[in-house]
Design a protein around this motif. Structure first.
Motif, PDB file in Angstrom:
ATOM      1  N   CYS C  90       1.294   6.346   4.447  1.00 24.54           N
ATOM      2  CA  CYS C  90       1.049   5.274   3.482  1.00 24.54           C
ATOM      3  C   CYS C  90      -0.294   4.610   3.754  1.00 24.54           C
ATOM      4  O   CYS C  90      -0.942   4.102   2.848  1.00 24.54           O
ATOM      5  CB  CYS C  90       2.151   4.231   3.568  1.00 24.54           C
ATOM      6  SG  CYS C  90       3.712   4.873   2.983  1.00 24.54           S
ATOM      7  N   LYS C  94      -3.071   3.961   0.952  1.00 22.94           N
ATOM      8  CA  LYS C  94      -3.704   2.665   0.653  1.00 22.94           C
ATOM      9  C   LYS C  94      -5.210   2.808   0.520  1.00 22.94           C
ATOM     10  O   LYS C  94      -5.825   2.254  -0.379  1.00 22.94           O
ATOM     11  CB  LYS C  94      -3.453   1.682   1.805  1.00 22.94           C
ATOM     12  CG  LYS C  94      -2.129   1.029   1.789  1.00 22.94           C
ATOM     13  CD  LYS C  94      -2.162  -0.095   2.819  1.00 22.94           C
ATOM     14  CE  LYS C  94      -0.769  -0.493   3.196  1.00 22.94           C
ATOM     15  NZ  LYS C  94      -0.758  -1.611   4.157  1.00 22.94           N
ATOM     16  N   ASN C 295       4.413   6.570  -3.994  1.00 26.46           N
ATOM     17  CA  ASN C 295       4.898   5.811  -5.154  1.00 26.46           C
ATOM     18  C   ASN C 295       5.090   4.342  -4.795  1.00 26.46           C
ATOM     19  O   ASN C 295       4.786   3.451  -5.585  1.00 26.46           O
ATOM     20  CB  ASN C 295       6.223   6.383  -5.676  1.00 26.46           C
ATOM     21  CG  ASN C 295       6.085   7.806  -6.188  1.00 26.46           C
ATOM     22  OD1 ASN C 295       6.957   8.631  -5.995  1.00 26.46           O
ATOM     23  ND2 ASN C 295       4.974   8.105  -6.840  1.00 26.46           N
ATOM     24  N   GLN C 296       5.599   4.104  -3.591  1.00 26.30           N
ATOM     25  CA  GLN C 296       5.813   2.717  -3.156  1.00 26.30           C
ATOM     26  C   GLN C 296       4.486   1.981  -3.040  1.00 26.30           C
ATOM     27  O   GLN C 296       4.304   0.902  -3.595  1.00 26.30           O
ATOM     28  CB  GLN C 296       6.529   2.681  -1.799  1.00 26.30           C
ATOM     29  CG  GLN C 296       7.932   3.278  -1.801  1.00 26.30           C
ATOM     30  CD  GLN C 296       8.991   2.377  -2.404  1.00 26.30           C
ATOM     31  OE1 GLN C 296       8.701   1.278  -2.848  1.00 26.30           O
ATOM     32  NE2 GLN C 296      10.225   2.843  -2.424  1.00 26.30           N
ATOM     33  N   VAL C 297       3.556   2.573  -2.309  1.00 26.28           N
ATOM     34  CA  VAL C 297       2.270   1.903  -2.091  1.00 26.28           C
ATOM     35  C   VAL C 297       1.560   1.702  -3.427  1.00 26.28           C
ATOM     36  O   VAL C 297       0.995   0.648  -3.710  1.00 26.28           O
ATOM     37  CB  VAL C 297       1.370   2.725  -1.143  1.00 26.28           C
ATOM     38  CG1 VAL C 297       0.022   2.039  -0.970  1.00 26.28           C
ATOM     39  CG2 VAL C 297       2.045   2.910   0.211  1.00 26.28           C
ATOM     40  N   ALA C 299       2.833   1.463  -6.346  1.00 26.59           N
ATOM     41  CA  ALA C 299       3.497   0.450  -7.169  1.00 26.59           C
ATOM     42  C   ALA C 299       3.136  -0.956  -6.696  1.00 26.59           C
ATOM     43  O   ALA C 299       2.851  -1.832  -7.499  1.00 26.59           O
ATOM     44  CB  ALA C 299       5.010   0.647  -7.137  1.00 26.59           C
ATOM     45  N   TRP C 300       3.152  -1.177  -5.385  1.00 27.84           N
ATOM     46  CA  TRP C 300       2.873  -2.562  -4.988  1.00 27.84           C
ATOM     47  C   TRP C 300       1.387  -2.896  -5.095  1.00 27.84           C
ATOM     48  O   TRP C 300       1.033  -4.040  -5.321  1.00 27.84           O
ATOM     49  CB  TRP C 300       3.487  -2.911  -3.641  1.00 27.84           C
ATOM     50  CG  TRP C 300       2.750  -2.545  -2.384  1.00 27.84           C
ATOM     51  CD1 TRP C 300       1.489  -2.923  -2.018  1.00 27.84           C
ATOM     52  CD2 TRP C 300       3.268  -1.763  -1.287  1.00 27.84           C
ATOM     53  NE1 TRP C 300       1.196  -2.419  -0.772  1.00 27.84           N
ATOM     54  CE2 TRP C 300       2.253  -1.711  -0.296  1.00 27.84           C
ATOM     55  CE3 TRP C 300       4.479  -1.125  -1.040  1.00 27.84           C
ATOM     56  CZ2 TRP C 300       2.423  -1.024   0.916  1.00 27.84           C
ATOM     57  CZ3 TRP C 300       4.649  -0.455   0.166  1.00 27.84           C
ATOM     58  CH2 TRP C 300       3.628  -0.410   1.120  1.00 27.84           C
ATOM     59  N   SER C 301       0.522  -1.893  -4.944  1.00 33.03           N
ATOM     60  CA  SER C 301      -0.889  -2.265  -5.004  1.00 33.03           C
ATOM     61  C   SER C 301      -1.494  -2.146  -6.398  1.00 33.03           C
ATOM     62  O   SER C 301      -2.486  -2.819  -6.683  1.00 33.03           O
ATOM     63  CB  SER C 301      -1.712  -1.533  -3.953  1.00 33.03           C
ATOM     64  OG  SER C 301      -1.440  -0.172  -3.973  1.00 33.03           O
ATOM     65  N   THR C 302      -0.922  -1.316  -7.266  1.00 35.10           N
ATOM     66  CA  THR C 302      -1.498  -1.233  -8.620  1.00 35.10           C
ATOM     67  C   THR C 302      -0.523  -1.699  -9.693  1.00 35.10           C
ATOM     68  O   THR C 302      -0.919  -1.909 -10.835  1.00 35.10           O
ATOM     69  CB  THR C 302      -1.882   0.213  -8.990  1.00 35.10           C
ATOM     70  OG1 THR C 302      -0.696   0.963  -9.275  1.00 35.10           O
ATOM     71  CG2 THR C 302      -2.648   0.897  -7.884  1.00 35.10           C
ATOM     72  N   GLY C 303       0.757  -1.823  -9.345  1.00 36.99           N
ATOM     73  CA  GLY C 303       1.762  -2.163 -10.341  1.00 36.99           C
ATOM     74  C   GLY C 303       2.452  -0.930 -10.915  1.00 36.99           C
ATOM     75  O   GLY C 303       3.462  -1.058 -11.596  1.00 36.99           O
ATOM     76  N   PHE C 304       1.916   0.256 -10.648  1.00 37.94           N
ATOM     77  CA  PHE C 304       2.484   1.473 -11.235  1.00 37.94           C
ATOM     78  C   PHE C 304       2.654   2.536 -10.153  1.00 37.94           C
ATOM     79  O   PHE C 304       1.898   2.581  -9.200  1.00 37.94           O
ATOM     80  CB  PHE C 304       1.572   1.992 -12.351  1.00 37.94           C
ATOM     81  CG  PHE C 304       1.220   0.928 -13.356  1.00 37.94           C
ATOM     82  CD1 PHE C 304       2.149   0.497 -14.281  1.00 37.94           C
ATOM     83  CD2 PHE C 304      -0.037   0.321 -13.339  1.00 37.94           C
ATOM     84  CE1 PHE C 304       1.843  -0.507 -15.195  1.00 37.94           C
ATOM     85  CE2 PHE C 304      -0.357  -0.684 -14.239  1.00 37.94           C
ATOM     86  CZ  PHE C 304       0.589  -1.096 -15.172  1.00 37.94           C
ATOM     87  N   TYR C 392       8.091   6.901   3.656  1.00 39.86           N
ATOM     88  CA  TYR C 392       9.323   6.442   3.010  1.00 39.86           C
ATOM     89  C   TYR C 392      10.199   7.644   2.723  1.00 39.86           C
ATOM     90  O   TYR C 392       9.768   8.587   2.067  1.00 39.86           O
ATOM     91  CB  TYR C 392       9.012   5.695   1.704  1.00 39.86           C
ATOM     92  CG  TYR C 392       8.474   4.297   1.931  1.00 39.86           C
ATOM     93  CD1 TYR C 392       7.188   4.116   2.450  1.00 39.86           C
ATOM     94  CD2 TYR C 392       9.237   3.178   1.656  1.00 39.86           C
ATOM     95  CE1 TYR C 392       6.698   2.839   2.682  1.00 39.86           C
ATOM     96  CE2 TYR C 392       8.746   1.898   1.880  1.00 39.86           C
ATOM     97  CZ  TYR C 392       7.479   1.738   2.395  1.00 39.86           C
ATOM     98  OH  TYR C 392       6.985   0.469   2.626  1.00 39.86           O
ATOM     99  N   GLY C 396      13.915   5.539  -0.113  1.00 41.00           N
ATOM    100  CA  GLY C 396      13.110   4.329   0.010  1.00 41.00           C
ATOM    101  C   GLY C 396      13.195   3.659   1.371  1.00 41.00           C
ATOM    102  O   GLY C 396      12.693   2.555   1.549  1.00 41.00           O
TER     103      GLY C 396
END
Ligand code: SF4
Ligand SMILES: [Zn+2]
Lengths: 563, 271, 429
Positions: C90, C94, C295-297, C299-304, C392, C396
């Motif tokens: 991850c 990032k 997908n997690q990273v 989603a939290w950093s770009t919203g998608f 992850y 998750g």
């Protein structure tokens, strides 16, 4: 760097300063009594307060990220490009991590606590914390449905219970004890729920009341800075105020060192009278009168605001009920041995009676609870509304006129089934300074660690708003609170004229209770069995490694009467 | 092929003609091409409007030869944009358009007429995916074929097209009218998989064939006048009805979700 | 030296109970892992040094030169594509996302070609799910749909599902019923109690039939759907309803067959509706060990979760447009950076042809088919063997990968971060 803030009208309730012109001196990130060569900020008669403290906001971790993945249609709202200093921002109710940090800072907030960290997924929460710029953070682990907790409470083994909680704070880098629908998470593992405090949790032969009481006692034995932080059973059901009052009463006998023994969160959702949605009505008066006459409970409202948002909680069965009512997309995530969660979009409509009453109840609670020290301003972000609506909420609390304007457009049921229109109280700036800074800091026990005030030695987290105390136009209030003139975090100017000008990384608060009783060894044996037999990860890989908490603030506590 | 109506046609006060200068692979994103945006602007102003090509901003004048005839009297309804040539690498033409007219004598790239609420777009060629996405009003005419997600919604959104009308003379791809809630889509030819997917209002008429029509349909009306190549097992046959002077079989569904949409079909496959 | 509780950096099961013996900076023995895991951890052919293609041939060079060239290519591109990220940390993800933002690239991961339909389906209907331990302790009905995890996730059944014992599943395999839905009799199907064979492409219809039976309107269902007799469908619905805790795992057999995301949405909806009768969960069988992590990273950093286009500074997410294969098939991108993945081996021909045409940068520990097309090759340390970091699991659950031996090469994260600095230098910021 040194700063001198002069000509500000300062509200610093913890230090009994209420709208006075006092200079504030800053050096090396702290408030000090003397500086040599400071940069001067002339506040020009504007309001100066400690940085805002949000004690209950779902900003990071599994649930919020599930929310983002569930809702790209929300993600495409409020989009901002990358700029020289700032990363791209997305989302309204499920903002990305960068937006979360910037938006808080722009409102003058500098401390935000995530109140629902599933222990197994704590690493995830901390990963997101690292990507939430500027603000300081803390995460409160969900403990009430943990098998070991329930077993120890059941067997009455307070030593092992205390030892396990101490271990958990270390393992999750957690800040306190979060309880959500005690026992309901485990029942939800079978698609069931517990409703009342005396219901039996399936297979564990224990009741929510026992879990709550046991955890409250353990919390005080460990001398944690914060009390138990509870989302009561029976959330969102007509008639649930009974359960709420009974929950308050449950811990009356527990003593603490000079603070509440229970913080009951988003109490708006727990203040309903009636027996169906058709006769559901506000019981804010009953809840407020209890809080007014008892000192062991503090609450935050979890204000609902009209519009679209996303609900997310560890209360899995409640989210499923919401889904069954609205049929909207629903995500659920149960976490082995520990907890669960549910996420579903929601639209609070002013045309719907229940939503209008919910909106009213939040405000009623904030206005009927006499002492602002017993409450704080929250929306249970993003459950009631995104945190970005705090300025609007504050303007409603400060202006009856504005409330009346809104009342004209809401469902008429509000006249009979809520109290709001009969309340004249308007909060003043001192009240607001308490409810958005001093009180949440105190409730969290952070006042002793430099938060929520501007006394000598406090963290230099400061907000300056472009408004003077005489101004009473609610729209002006809302706009001033939305875009701080200055936000100073740890002595550094991070916001100027509502724009981000620096992006330091925030710190993470966690509690390390010292507990070295014999019980720890025995507890670890029990724990090893749980991992060997039932967890899907190994014990060695469970605790959050230091790498995930690059800027820790470790608060040590000493346990009372460890045997 | 459709011929350009003369600018002297009553009602048109200003004609902006855009002729693509050269072909390119990296698409241009040009939601700025809509009548409301050209109002009050002359040739050089229109040429200097910024569009994106990949991660760079370029001027409209570097993509198109721009000609302007007539003057705008600020009545956006009377502005007509004519794209004279291939626009199959130009995305978002007419996005959020509210009035006036756009005629493209060629094909268009994705999102043409997305979120439009008024006016008319005529595509004398093919339309790539998401034409008329989340449309609220106005009209889109595709003389050629349309691709996937015609008149569909955006990812995760529960409401797609809510109003207006889309006419496709040729065929269309998969998921026509996905999450449709209002308005009308008329397809002259056949469509692919799952037309009317998740629809909860509005009307889709398919003159040709379709595969698995009406999946997750909640309400609204879906008509397949050609053959249904494969039928879902979750619709209830209600009897025969005459519609537009053809006798059709009427079904309701999608019962898998407890839906009560109406599906009219001409013939179903043997099972 | 013996290292215990090691994570296996191979499949989405992310087993964390592996025992590894290291001697002289070499892994000499791997215990507890499955064969695939062992072979992955024991080592592979590696890329020896950074390389640059000149006159059609790769020649060895320094990191400095290769990174500078890579940064130049990316800085000068109008539409760079950054793809891969299935098998890295991850922390690297990032950095990648930050780089994508900086250069206005499209960033996308292998989800795009495996479980994108799952992500899209979740956006449509949600995902009632749980962690794997919940299944181990509670599930008495286990369904695999289009997923041959006996091969793709070898320890899945023994660790988490069919063959394991948990708190409420003390009887193990005996107390569980296992059903496999697939188009052919897979090795997973061979150890199931029930195998339901579906005509290829008919998953959607079979799922609709199950749902309409569950909804009590089974009378409309024809005598056979997708090759499955109606009686069988009714029997399965009854079994689902009467289970105590059911779970449906689905794999690429469902996500990549006709109707892709809507198959998955249909399956999820079935599970969702089963919750009115009993407890039921659904879970995508994610392939690479950290495809979920990206997908997690993201989603939290770009919203998608994937397929994010930063070309215009504001992120734009639109799979089908901003997803890798679509971008390549349309010939939209003018350079590509591939990290920890081998698109040349797995992508459709048209996509690979476009990759061959444009400047291509590869970051990978091992040579693969993509190396043969690459213009710049940057060898990397192996995540989870030579570098620590976060991954992850498919459900998750985040875990920390261990470093077992000293790397020779830079980590993905370090390489990306140097490219990013170079890009900033070139642009003069
Ligand atoms: S099942 Fe997957 S993660 Fe586990 S050992 Fe095998 S390859 Fe590794
Ligand atoms: Zn909450």
């Amino acid at each position: 760097m040194e700063l001198l803030i002069t000509n500000g009208i300062v509200y610093d309730p913890i230090n009994q300063i209420s709208g006075e012109k006092v200079d504030i001196l800053v050096k090396d990130g702290k408030i000090v009594s003397g500086v040599k060569n400071p940069k001067t900020i002339d506040a020009g008669g504007r309001i100066v307060m400690p940085g805002g403290v949000d004690m209950h906001t779902h900003i990071a971790g599994g649930k919020m990220n599930v929310g983002r993945m569930l809702r790209p249609e929300d993600g495409r709202r409020c989009i901002e490009s990358r700029k020289k200093l700032t990363r791209a921002c997305t989302g309204y109710s499920v903002p990305n991590t960068f937006a979360t940090g910037y938006r808080y800072a722009k409102m003058g907030y500098t401390t935000t606590f995530e109140p629902a960290m599933p222990p197994l997924l704590a690493r995830h929460t901390h990963e997101e914390f690292r990507d939430i710029p500027i603000v300081d953070k803390g995460g409160i682990p969900l403990l009430d449905n943990h098998w070991l907790i329930m077993e120890y409470v059941k067997s009455g083994d307070m030593d092992k219970l205390t030892a396990f909680i101490a271990w958990m704070m270390n393992a999750t880098k957690g800040y306190g004890i979060k309880i959500v629908n005690a026992g309901g998470g485990e029942a939800w593992g079978w698609g069931k729920n517990v409703r009342n405090l005396d219901d039996i949790v399936p297979n564990f032969d224990i009741t929510p009341a026992e879990i709550i009481h046991g955890l409250a006692e353990a919390n005080e034995r460990l001398n944690l800075p914060h009390s138990i932080h509870i989302h009561c059973n029976n959330l969102g059901h007509p008639g649930n105020y009974d359960t709420t009052l009974a929950t308050f009463d449950l811990v009356k006998d527990v003593t603490s060192h000079n603070r509440q023994v229970m913080h009951a969160t988003h109490i708006q959702y727990h203040s309903y009278g009636g027996s169906t949605w058709a006769d559901m009505h506000s019981k804010a008066d009953a809840i407020a009168s209890y809080v007014n006459s008892h000192d062991h409970v503090t609450v935050d409202p979890g204000q609902v605001m009209f519009g679209d948002t996303t609900t997310m909680t560890a209360d899995g069965p409640m989210e499923y009920e919401l889904h069954m009512m609205s049929k909207r997309k629903w995500t659920n995530k149960d976490v082995e041995l520990e907890t669960g969660s549910g996420i579903i979009p929601i639209f609070y409509s002013r045309k719907v009676s229940v939503n209008s009453i919910q909106w009213a109840i939040g405000l009623e609670l904030a206005l009927l609870i006499k002492s602002p020290w017993k409450t704080a301003i929250t929306t249970d972000h993003p459950n009631g509304a995104p945190f970005t609506r705090y300025p609007e909420i504050i303007s409603l609390l400060m202006s009856k006129k504005r409330r009346e304007e809104v009342l004209k457009g809401v469902h008429s049921a509000i006249n009979k089934r809520a109290i709001i229109s009969s309340i004249d109280r308007e909060l003043n700036w001192a009240d607001i300074a308490i409810m958005t800074r001093a009180s949440p800091a105190k409730i969290l026990g952070l006042d002793k660690h430099g938060k929520g005030h501007l006394g000598i030695g406090a963290d230099a987290d400061i907000a300056i708003y472009d408004i003077s105390p005489e101004e009473d136009d609610p729209r002006k209030i809302q706009s001033a609170l939305s875009h701080a003139k200055y936000t100073i975090k740890g002595g550094e100017i991070v916001v100027k004229d509502g724009e981000i000008v620096a992006v330091p990384e925030g710190r993470t608060y966690w509690v390390n209770p010292e507990f070295d009783g014999e019980a720890t060894k025995a507890m670890l044996e029990d724990l090893a069995v749980k991992f060997k037999e039932y967890y899907s990860v190994s014990l060695a890989n469970y605790p959050v490694q230091d790498a995930y908490v690059p800027h820790p603030v470790e608060i040590k506590t000493r346990c009372k009467n460890a045997s | 092929m459709f011929r350009i109506r003369s600018k002297s046609k009553p009602g048109v006060k200003m004609l902006v003609k855009l002729t693509p200068k050269k072909a390119f692979n990296i698409p241009v994103e040009a939601e700025v091409i809509k009548p409301g945006n050209f109002a009050g602007k002359g040739k050089s102003e229109i040429e200097s409007i910024i569009v994106w090509q990949g991660n760079k901003e370029v001027m409209l004048g570097s993509i198109f030869d721009v000609e302007v005839e007539g003057v705008d009297d600020k009545d956006k309804k009377k502005i007509k944009i004519l794209i004279e040539g291939d626009a199959s690498r130009i995305k978002r033409i007419g996005e959020r358009m509210t009035s006036g007219e756009i005629i493209i004598n060629g094909s268009v790239d994705m999102h043409c007429g997305a979120l439009m609420s008024g006016g008319k777009i005529i595509i004398n060629g093919d339309a790539d995916a998401w034409a008329g996405r989340e449309m609220r009003g106005g009209e889109i005419v595709v003389e050629g074929n349309a691709s996937n997600y015609l008149g569909a919604g955006y990812w995760g959104a529960e409401k797609g097209m809510r109003g207006g009308i889309i006419r496709v003379k040729g065929s269309a791809g998969n998921y026509v009218g996905e999450h449709m809630r209002g308005g009308e889509i008329i397809i002259g030819g056949s469509v692919g998989l799952l037309p009317g997917l998740n629809m909860s209002g509005g009307k889709i008429v398919i003159e040709g064939d379709a595969v698995l029509p009406g999946g997750e349909m909640k309400s609204g009306m879906l008509v397949v006048k050609g053959k249904v190549l494969e039928m879902l097992p979750s619709f209830r046959f209600e009897g025969k009805e005459v519609l537009d002077s053809i006798e059709l079989k009427k079904f309701t569904g999608d019962l898998a979700r407890g839906g009560s949409g109406t599906l009219y079909i001409n013939s179903i496959p043997e099972v | 030296m013996i290292i215990t509780d090691v994570l296996c950096p191979f499949c989405g099961d992310l087993c964390d109970d592996i025992i590894v013996e290291v001697e002289g900076n070499k892994i000499i023995e791997v215990k507890e892992a499955c064969e695939t895991g062992v072979s992955k951890m024991m080592g592979h052919e590696r890329i020896a040094a950074p390389m640059i293609r000149e006159n059609g041939k790769l020649r060895e060079t320094t990191y400095e030169e290769a990174i500078t060239k890579a940064a130049e290519i990316l800085t000068n591109s109008l539409r760079p594509l950054m793809y891969g990220w299935g098998s890295t940390t991850c922390e690297a993800d990032k950095k990648g996302i930050e780089l994508a933002e900086e250069i206005g690239a499209i960033i996308d991961n292998t989800t795009s070609v495996c479980h994108a339909p799952s992500v899209l389906a979740i956006q449509n209907v949600g995902l009632p799910s749980c962690t794997l331990g919940q299944i181990k302790n509670r599930a008495d009905l286990i369904i695999y749909w289009g997923s041959n995890q006996a091969e793709a996730h070898p320890r899945h059944m023994s660790k988490y599902t069919s063959f394991t014992k948990g708190f409420f599943t003390k009887e193990g395999r005996k107390g569980k019923h296992v059903i496999v839905f697939d188009v052919r009799k897979t090795t997973t199907a061979e150890v199931a109690d029930d195998f339901v064979q579906i005509i290829p492409g008919d998953d959607y219809r079979v799922l609709s039939a199950l749902r309409v039976i569950l909804a009590g309107a089974g009378d409309v269902v024809p005598s056979s759907v997708g090759g499955v007799p109606k009686e069988k469908l009714i029997e399965i619905v009854d079994r689902m309803k009467s289970s105590r805790f059911g779970v449906l795992f689905f794999g690429m057999g469902l996500t990549q067959s006709r109707g892709k995301p809507y198959n998955v949405a249909n399956a999820i909806s079935l599970v969702r509706e089963l919750n009115a009768h009993t407890k039921f969960a659904v879970m995508p069988m994610r392939g690479h060990f950290n495809v979920t992590g990206f997908n997690q990273v993201c989603a939290w950093s770009t919203g998608f979760a994937f397929a994010v286009d930063f070309a215009r500074g504001k992120p734009w997410y639109n799979p089908g447009e901003t997803s890798t294969v679509d971008v390549l098939n349309r010939g939209e991108c003018d350079s590509a950076l591939i990290v920890a993945s081998d698109p040349a081996a797995h992508f459709p021909r048209k996509s690979v042809e476009h990759l061959a045409k444009i400047p291509l940068i590869q970051i990978d520990p091992c040579p693969n088919l993509t190396t043969e097309l690459a213009d710049i090759v940057l060898p990397a340390a192996i995540a989870g063997i030579e570098v620590e970091g976060t991954a992850y699991r498919m459900d998750g659950v985040p875990l920390r990968l261990r470093k077992l031996i000293e790397p020779v090469h830079l980590s993905d994260e370090e390489i990306l971060s140097r490219i990013l600095s170079k890009v900033r230098e070139i642009r003069g910021d």
